[in-house]
Design a protein around this motif. Structure first.
Motif, mmCIF file in Angstrom:
data_model
loop_
_atom_site.group_PDB
_atom_site.id
_atom_site.type_symbol
_atom_site.label_atom_id
_atom_site.label_comp_id
_atom_site.label_asym_id
_atom_site.label_seq_id
_atom_site.Cartn_x
_atom_site.Cartn_y
_atom_site.Cartn_z
ATOM 1 N N PHE A 89 0.839 -1.187 0.000
ATOM 2 C CA PHE A 89 0.000 0.000 0.000
ATOM 3 C C PHE A 89 0.881 1.247 0.000
ATOM 4 C CE2 PHE A 89 -2.561 -3.253 2.145
ATOM 5 C CZ PHE A 89 -3.734 -3.208 1.394
ATOM 6 N N ASP A 90 0.657 2.119 -0.961
ATOM 7 C CA ASP A 90 1.348 3.409 -1.003
ATOM 8 C C ASP A 90 0.398 4.441 -0.401
ATOM 9 O OD1 ASP A 90 2.394 5.906 -1.668
ATOM 10 O OD2 ASP A 90 3.207 5.234 -3.574
ATOM 11 N N LEU A 91 0.790 4.987 0.768
ATOM 12 C CA LEU A 91 -0.050 5.954 1.466
ATOM 13 C C LEU A 91 0.207 7.344 0.914
ATOM 14 C CD1 LEU A 91 0.238 4.723 5.171
ATOM 15 C CD2 LEU A 91 -1.377 4.028 3.408
ATOM 16 N N GLY A 92 -0.414 7.648 -0.219
ATOM 17 C CA GLY A 92 -0.249 8.955 -0.830
ATOM 18 C C GLY A 92 -1.151 9.992 -0.187
ATOM 19 N N TYR A 93 -0.898 11.253 -0.543
ATOM 20 C CA TYR A 93 -1.665 12.357 0.038
ATOM 21 C C TYR A 93 -3.102 12.353 -0.472
ATOM 22 C CZ TYR A 93 -3.178 17.191 0.830
ATOM 23 O OH TYR A 93 -3.877 18.313 1.193
ATOM 24 N N ARG A 94 -3.264 12.027 -1.748
ATOM 25 C CA ARG A 94 -4.593 12.066 -2.351
ATOM 26 C C ARG A 94 -5.169 10.684 -2.627
ATOM 27 N NH1 ARG A 94 -1.430 15.906 -4.919
ATOM 28 N NH2 ARG A 94 -2.095 18.072 -4.617
ATOM 29 N N ASP A 114 -9.376 6.780 -3.750
ATOM 30 C CA ASP A 114 -9.362 8.187 -3.372
ATOM 31 C C ASP A 114 -9.383 8.316 -1.849
ATOM 32 O OD1 ASP A 114 -9.490 10.932 -3.350
ATOM 33 O OD2 ASP A 114 -11.628 11.039 -3.851
ATOM 34 N N THR A 115 -8.396 9.056 -1.296
ATOM 35 C CA THR A 115 -8.340 9.239 0.159
ATOM 36 C C THR A 115 -8.121 10.699 0.540
ATOM 37 O OG1 THR A 115 -5.962 8.748 0.130
ATOM 38 C CG2 THR A 115 -7.448 6.918 0.610
ATOM 39 N N LYS A 116 -8.285 11.616 -0.406
ATOM 40 C CA LYS A 116 -8.017 13.032 -0.105
ATOM 41 C C LYS A 116 -8.897 13.492 1.044
ATOM 42 C CE LYS A 116 -7.481 17.586 -2.176
ATOM 43 N NZ LYS A 116 -7.602 18.412 -3.410
ATOM 44 N N GLY A 117 -8.250 14.114 2.028
ATOM 45 C CA GLY A 117 -8.978 14.617 3.187
ATOM 46 C C GLY A 117 -9.212 13.590 4.272
ATOM 47 N N GLN A 118 -8.820 12.345 4.048
ATOM 48 C CA GLN A 118 -9.038 11.312 5.052
ATOM 49 C C GLN A 118 -7.931 11.300 6.102
ATOM 50 O OE1 GLN A 118 -9.700 7.429 3.414
ATOM 51 N NE2 GLN A 118 -11.538 8.032 2.280
ATOM 52 N N ARG A 159 9.495 2.130 11.712
ATOM 53 C CA ARG A 159 8.579 3.097 12.305
ATOM 54 C C ARG A 159 8.624 4.385 11.491
ATOM 55 N NH1 ARG A 159 7.921 -0.987 14.609
ATOM 56 N NH2 ARG A 159 7.669 -1.418 16.839
ATOM 57 N N VAL A 160 7.475 5.042 11.350
ATOM 58 C CA VAL A 160 7.422 6.329 10.659
ATOM 59 C C VAL A 160 7.963 7.400 11.594
ATOM 60 C CG1 VAL A 160 5.932 8.039 9.566
ATOM 61 C CG2 VAL A 160 5.416 5.597 9.302
ATOM 62 N N GLN A 161 9.049 8.051 11.159
ATOM 63 C CA GLN A 161 9.651 9.117 11.960
ATOM 64 C C GLN A 161 9.046 10.478 11.624
ATOM 65 O OE1 GLN A 161 12.015 8.242 14.436
ATOM 66 N NE2 GLN A 161 11.191 6.258 13.784
ATOM 67 N N THR A 162 8.889 10.753 10.339
ATOM 68 C CA THR A 162 8.241 11.983 9.894
ATOM 69 C C THR A 162 7.309 11.650 8.736
ATOM 70 O OG1 THR A 162 9.990 12.542 8.300
ATOM 71 C CG2 THR A 162 10.240 13.395 10.541
ATOM 72 N N SER A 163 6.173 12.317 8.701
ATOM 73 C CA SER A 163 5.198 12.127 7.636
ATOM 74 C C SER A 163 4.575 13.493 7.337
ATOM 75 C CB SER A 163 4.125 11.119 8.063
ATOM 76 O OG SER A 163 3.128 10.995 7.068
ATOM 77 N N PRO A 164 5.214 14.270 6.455
ATOM 78 C CA PRO A 164 4.791 15.661 6.259
ATOM 79 C C PRO A 164 3.412 15.832 5.647
ATOM 80 C CG PRO A 164 6.494 15.040 4.673
ATOM 81 C CD PRO A 164 6.406 13.930 5.661
ATOM 82 N N PHE A 165 2.900 14.814 4.961
ATOM 83 C CA PHE A 165 1.643 14.981 4.241
ATOM 84 C C PHE A 165 0.460 14.262 4.893
ATOM 85 C CE2 PHE A 165 5.075 14.775 0.890
ATOM 86 C CZ PHE A 165 5.291 16.149 0.891
ATOM 87 N N ILE A 166 0.749 13.305 5.778
ATOM 88 C CA ILE A 166 -0.315 12.574 6.483
ATOM 89 C C ILE A 166 0.022 12.563 7.975
ATOM 90 C CG2 ILE A 166 -1.482 10.353 6.785
ATOM 91 C CD1 ILE A 166 -0.805 9.694 3.901
ATOM 92 N N ASP A 167 -0.894 13.010 8.793
ATOM 93 C CA ASP A 167 -0.715 12.967 10.243
ATOM 94 C C ASP A 167 -0.915 11.525 10.711
ATOM 95 O OD1 ASP A 167 -0.676 13.231 12.961
ATOM 96 O OD2 ASP A 167 -2.371 14.634 13.090
ATOM 97 N N MET A 168 0.172 10.884 11.163
ATOM 98 C CA MET A 168 0.089 9.488 11.579
ATOM 99 C C MET A 168 -0.604 9.321 12.931
ATOM 100 S SD MET A 168 1.317 7.989 8.994
ATOM 101 C CE MET A 168 1.290 6.328 9.626
ATOM 102 N N ASP A 169 -0.766 10.413 13.697
ATOM 103 C CA ASP A 169 -1.521 10.400 14.945
ATOM 104 C C ASP A 169 -1.062 9.285 15.890
ATOM 105 O OD1 ASP A 169 -3.429 11.416 16.693
ATOM 106 O OD2 ASP A 169 -5.033 10.131 15.925
#
Length: 396
Positions: A89-94, A114-118, A159-169
């Motif tokens: 799975f590629d977790l893209g911004y859109r 489509d995942t824009k805004g999710q 582990r995700v250290q930084t994710s500038p386009f998706i908030d990993m929360d």
């Protein structure tokens, strides 16, 4: 340094992996061919072959041609694609890009969701639904074997250290999906996966060291040195979009660094065009349309972008000295004249003929790189070179 010989079990395990590697890379093949390639006696190969066959990894395809010297026709064998499948799975911004591949690396299913805004939690729900639908279709003997996630950010120790386009929360993807499906889960930076794709699926197979530059919302690089992926000590290697090209001083003497991705990334180009035109919500298609209209403002912005990218390639060349560069950029793929400008700009700086090419099949590059990474893991062949067949245009 003291050299220690392998014990019998270690030697058996190594030979088993070598036989599996031979079959993966040369399907269809035969026991006699494996014996020749590995310089192992026939009885050893037959024993290892029988182990892999009993474990379900192999499938026999029938008889091949006899050798020119005559004798019995060999039984041809290949990796059993009905053993199970892997997912990337590629977790893209859109969009969420999803790829299912059989154990032999052949594409089974690809979807763009489509995942824009999710939120990341919404995406996880989408992924679970997708896996559930696949499991309902699955006819393999072992089902889901492993999952890879392509991350647009820095990954360290899975582990995700930084994710500038998706908030990993605070979500730990490895923990969530390992607990849910009881399979190996691997996370990797998307530019690194593009580099693995070039090495294992494309023309970079015969190159020792390459750099794949991914130009999307930002700019990142996947670095292959002597056939191995180079991540750096903390997973930061390849963050070349942060390279400072110049420093501007304001009226108060404050320094404002200008980074490569501030000028050359696709988002930077779109942002500059929006500012110039007083528009918003432009996309790649709008940029292509303006280019085809010979828009003067866009021409200046693209010229600055290609200079920034060619400068970045030059600086990276001087640092790493790879055999070739590959550009994973849908915008450059849509406007191939930009590649000509980048090559020309590099030539003016370097005066050498290093290869600078576009990544082919860029839409699937990261997920196919993920297919390679998780297939290595599932087969227990991490560190072994595996060669994959690039999907045909019809499959892709």
């Amino acid at each position: 340094m003291v050299q220690r010989s392998m014990n019998r079990n270690q030697l058996h395990d190594q030979n088993l992996k070598l036989v599996l590697q031979q079959i993966f890379n040369n399907h269809p093949t035969s026991r006699i061919e494996i014996s020749h390639q590995l310089n192992l006696n026939k009885s050893t190969v037959s024993s290892l072959y029988n182990t892999l066959m009993a474990d379900g990894y192999l499938t026999e395809l029938g008889l091949g041609d006899a050798s020119t010297a005559g004798g019995r026709k060999p039984t041809l064998v290949a990796i059993n694609q009905d053993y199970g499948y892997t997912l990337t799975f590629d977790l893209g911004y859109r969009h969420l890009h999803a790829l299912a591949t059989n154990l032999n690396g052949h594409l089974w299913k690809y979807d763009r969701i489509d995942t824009k805004g999710q939120t990341i939690h919404d995406m996880i729900d989408q992924i679970n639904h997708y896996i559930s639908d696949l499991q309902a279709e699955d006819t393999t003997s072992h089902g889901l074997l492993g999952i890879c996630f392509s991350i647009h950010g820095i990954v360290y120790q899975n582990r995700v250290q930084t994710s500038p386009f998706i908030d990993m929360d605070g979500v730990d993807l490895e923990q969530v999906f390992t607990e849910a499906y009881q399979v190996p889960v691997v996370l990797e930076n998307e530019a690194n996966l593009s580099a693995i794709y070039e090495r294992d699926f494309n023309g970079a197979r015969n190159l020792n060291s390459t750099v794949t530059i991914s130009i999307h919302r930002g700019i990142g690089a996947g670095v292959i040195l002597h056939r191995d992926l180079f991540r750096g000590e903390h997973g930061d290697a390849g963050e070349i979009g942060q390279t400072i090209l110049s420093v501007n001083l304001d009226q108060n003497g404050q320094r404002h660094p200008v980074r490569a991705e501030d000028i050359g990334s696709e988002d930077a180009i779109i942002r500059q065009v929006e500012e110039k035109k007083g528009s918003d919500n432009l996309d790649r298609a709008a940029i292509v349309a303006l280019y085809q209209e010979h828009d003067a403002d866009l021409a200046v912005i693209l010229q600055r972008a290609t200079i920034a990218i060619s400068s970045l390639i030059y600086n990276t060349m001087r640092t790493l000295d790879p055999d070739a560069f590959f550009l994973n950029s849908p915008l450059i793929e849509a406007l191939p004249d930009l590649l000509t400008q980048i090559r020309s700009g590099y030539q003016e700086l370097a005066h050498n003929d290093v290869t600078i090419d576009l990544t082919t099949n860029a839409r699937l590059a990261t997920v196919l790189g993920g297919c390679s990474l998780i297939t290595h893991r599932v087969l227990g062949l991490t560190g072994y070179e595996l060669r994959f067949e690039r999907p045909t245009d019809q499959e892709a």
